[in-house]
Design a protein around this motif. Structure first.
Motif: not given
Length: 222
Positions: A17-25, A51-53, A58-62, A67-70
Motif C-alpha cells: 500500500a505504501t508503494a502504491a501511495r508513493l508511486i501515485t504521489r 521492492a513493492a514499488v 504502475a512503477c513505469h508510469a513514473v 527523480v533524485h534518490l538520496w
C-alpha cells in the motif's frame, strides 16, 4: 500542516500500500515540478516497500529520470557491502529503474568526512523523506541518547551506534524536518512502545507540509 495515521492489517499489505501511495504521489508531483528529491530508508519494511514499488506495474508510469534518490542514513561501510542501505535498495529497486538519479553517501576516510561531503551535495530540501522507526524509537541513525542528536547542521557522522555497525552517516533533525513530506513506515509489535513515547527521536520528526504515519495493526496496538 497535515498529519495522518493510516493503518494496514499486516506488514505485507503495509509495504504494498505504501508503494502504491508513493508511486501515485510521485506522478502527482511530476505534474507540478521538474524534479523530485526522495530520501530512502533501509530496514526490513523500508526495503520491502522499495521492492513493492519495483514490482508494481504502475512503477513505469513514473518518469524516473526526474527523480533524485538520496538516503536518510547509511552504514559507514565500503561501497557494495551487503549491509549498506544503498546496496539493498539497488538490488530490489534501483536496478529495475531506467535513468534514475542516484546520490549515495560518498566514500571517505572518516565518517565525519563522509557526512561533510554528503551535506555539500544535499538539495535545499527533500520533497519526500521515508523513515523507518526502530524498537527504541530511532529514525535514520538518530538513536536515543546519542550525541549525534545534538549536532548542528544537516548531516551528522554517527559514532558508537547501539545498533551495528557503530559508524553511520545520517540526516539530522534539521534536514529531516525541512522535508515537505515525512513518511514514517512502521511495522511490528516491537515498535508499539516507541510509537506512544513522546520523548523518542521518532516523535521529533515532521514534514513542513505533511507527516504520515503508515503502520500495521501490530505497531499501533498500544
Amino acid at each position: 500542516m497535515t498529519r495522518l495515521v493510516i493503518v494496514h492489517p499486516d506488514a505485507q499489505t503495509l509495504a504494498h500500500a505504501t508503494a502504491a501511495r508513493l508511486i501515485t504521489r510521485l506522478i502527482d508531483l511530476q505534474s507540478q515540478q521538474e524534479s523530485i528529491n526522495l530520501a530512502l530508508t533501509g530496514g526490513t519494511i523500508g526495503i520491502a516497500t522499495l521492492a513493492a514499488v519495483a514490482k508494481n506495474p504502475a512503477c513505469h508510469a513514473v518518469d524516473w529520470s526526474s527523480v533524485h534518490l538520496w538516503w536518510g542514513d547509511e552504514r559507514f561501510l565500503p561501497s557494495g557491502d551487503p549491509d549498506r542501505n544503498e546496496t539493498q535498495a539497488r538490488e530490489v529497486f534501483i536496478d529495475a529503474l531506467a535513468h534514475v538519479n542516484v546520490h549515495p553517501v560518498p566514500q571517505a576516510n572518516s565518517v565525519h568526512e563522509a557526512a561533510e561531503l554528503y551535506a555539500e551535495q544535499l538539495p535545499e530540501h527533500m520533497d519526500i523523506t521515508l523513515l523507518g522507526v526502530g524498537p527504541d524509537g530511532h529514525v535514520a541513525s538518530l538513536f536515543p541518547g546519542n550525541p549525534a542528536l545534538r549536532v548542528a547542521g544537516r548531516v551528522v557522522g554517527v559514532e558508537n551506534s547501539p545498533k551495528p555497525p557503530p559508524k553511520r552517516v545520517s540526516l539530522t533533525f534539521e534536514a529531516i524536518n525541512d522535508s515537505r513530506e515525512v513518511w514514517l513506515i512502521v511495522s511490528g509489535a516491537q515498535k508499539a512502545d516507541a510509537l506512544r513515547d513522546p520523548s523518542v527521536p521518532a516523535a521529533q520528526v515532521h514534514g513542513t507540509d505533511t507527516t504520515l504515519l503508515l503502520a500495521d495493526v501490530a505497531a499501533v496496538a498500544k
